[in-house]
Design an enzyme around this catalytic site. Structure first.
Site, short mmCIF file in Angstrom:
data_model
loop_
_atom_site.label_atom_id
_atom_site.label_comp_id
_atom_site.label_asym_id
_atom_site.label_seq_id
_atom_site.Cartn_x
_atom_site.Cartn_y
_atom_site.Cartn_z
N SER A 1 0.86 -1.19 0.00
CA SER A 1 0.00 0.00 0.00
C SER A 1 0.90 1.24 0.00
O SER A 1 2.09 1.13 0.32
CB SER A 1 -0.84 -0.02 1.29
OG SER A 1 -1.52 1.20 1.46
N TYR B 1 -2.18 -0.69 10.94
CA TYR B 1 -2.25 -1.07 9.52
C TYR B 1 -0.95 -0.71 8.81
O TYR B 1 -0.36 -1.54 8.10
CB TYR B 1 -3.45 -0.36 8.87
CG TYR B 1 -3.58 -0.63 7.38
CD1 TYR B 1 -3.97 -1.88 6.92
CD2 TYR B 1 -3.32 0.37 6.45
CE1 TYR B 1 -4.10 -2.12 5.54
CE2 TYR B 1 -3.44 0.14 5.09
CZ TYR B 1 -3.84 -1.11 4.64
OH TYR B 1 -3.95 -1.35 3.28
#
Ligand SMILES: NC(=O)c1ccc[n+]([C@@H]2O[C@H](COP(=O)([O-])OP(=O)(O)OC[C@H]3O[C@@H](n4cnc5c(N)ncnc54)[C@H](OP(=O)(O)O)[C@@H]3O)[C@@H](O)[C@H]2O)c1
Length: 279
Positions: free
Chosen positions: A141, A154
């Site tokens: 990501s 995360y």
């Protein structure tokens, strides 16, 4: 199945990036095992497969469960005898200020996003090593390149995935195994509905309550103008088909801009720019 047809396996194919990537890989001619933890969600994928006569099979695989991972990999090995491509895609976002996160919430986040990837990679690597060929694609990501408030857990899983991938790329090169990190920006998927908000951050008495709410609004606004998951699927297929793939591929104009700014700016300048955009 033809002996020389390449075989791919992908985790988290029930929706979003995993769903689109499964279809794109199969459309590109690779026999694709589209895995998901709940096979009841396979109906749409199977009807596209049947309509387009795609080389695709759905299989149960929960990345947090050793037995489920081993069973899926053994099934593929006995049916196909080879695994050329593994796409580690399954994941979700834990949202909440660091101080509000319980150890259990953080452990669960790592169990899926990080240990889940380790579990599946360790299960396919003996075969890839024997084949002297393999491509590991890890869906990271933009959050694997920079942090942001409410994202510490995360972001940590994606930074860990980046470090792991970069390190094993050296080890696996001698066996003809490539490692690829795909780093999407904000993508319109079910990611927002799958997000878990830390219990304490939902409590109005948390000193971070307003910040968490603000970040939730910022994220939902970003999603409104975000890219479709097919954009990430195309990047994965392009990387997998490349003779000499890069270690990293960005997927999305937004993440390209953020990473470019991070390269150009000092840490302090980048911090101040990001801080302003969250206000
Ligand atoms: N959307 C974004 O903006 C964005 C940006 C950058 C990176 N990513 C990354 O892209 C990946 C895919 O996310 P997405 O955006 O496509 O979200 P999504 O639509 O929510 O898809 C997530 C997938 O992961 C699966 N999953 C969750 N836990 C699992 C487990 N224990 N075992 C197997 N599968 C599991 C989900 O299955 P269920 O349907 O059963 O829940 C679903 O298929 C994630 O790694 C995410 O971090 C997303």
């Amino acid at each position: 199945m033809s002996q020389d047809r390449k075989v791919a396996i992908i985790t988290g194919s029930s929706s979003g990036i995993g769903y689109e990537t499964s279809i794109a890989l199969a459309r590109s001619g690779i026999f694709t095992y589209a895995t998901m933890r709940n096979l009841q969600k396979a109906t749409n994928l199977e009807s596209i497969r049947d309509k387009e006569m795609l080389p695709l099979k759905t299989l149960q695989l929960d990345v947090t469960d050793d037995a489920s991972v081993n069973e899926a990999i053994q099934t593929i090995i006995s049916e196909s005898g080879r695994i050329d491509v593994l796409v580690n895609n399954a994941g979700y976002g834990l949202v909440g200020a660091f101080e509000d996160l319980s150890m259990d919430e953080i452990r669960r986040q790592f169990e899926t996003n990080f240990f889940g990837v380790i579990r599946v990679m360790q299960s396919v690597l003996p075969l890839m090593r024997k084949q002297k060929f393999g491509i590991l694609v890890n869906i990271s990501s933009g959050a694997g390149r920079f942090g942001y408030p409410s994202g510490s857990a995360y972001v940590s899983t994606k930074f860990a995935l980046e470090g792991l991938s970069e390190s094993i790329a050296y080890e696996l090169d001698q066996f003809g195994i490539k490692v690829i990190l795909v780093e999407p920006g904000v993508i319109k998927t079910n990611f927002d509905s799958g997000m878990v908000v830390a219990k304490k951050s939902q409590d109005a008495s948390s000193p971070y309550f307003n910040m968490t709410k603000k970040m939730d609004t910022v994220f939902r606004q970003l999603i409104l103008n975000s890219s479709p998951p097919s954009l990430v699927a195309d990047v994965v297929v392009q990387a997998v088909k490349s003779e000499n793939p890069n270690l990293r591929y960005l997927a999305g104009k937004d993440v390209e801009q953020w990473v470019e700014q991070k390269k150009k700016m000092s840490d302090t300048e980048f911090f101040n720019m990001m801080k302003q955009s969250f206000q």
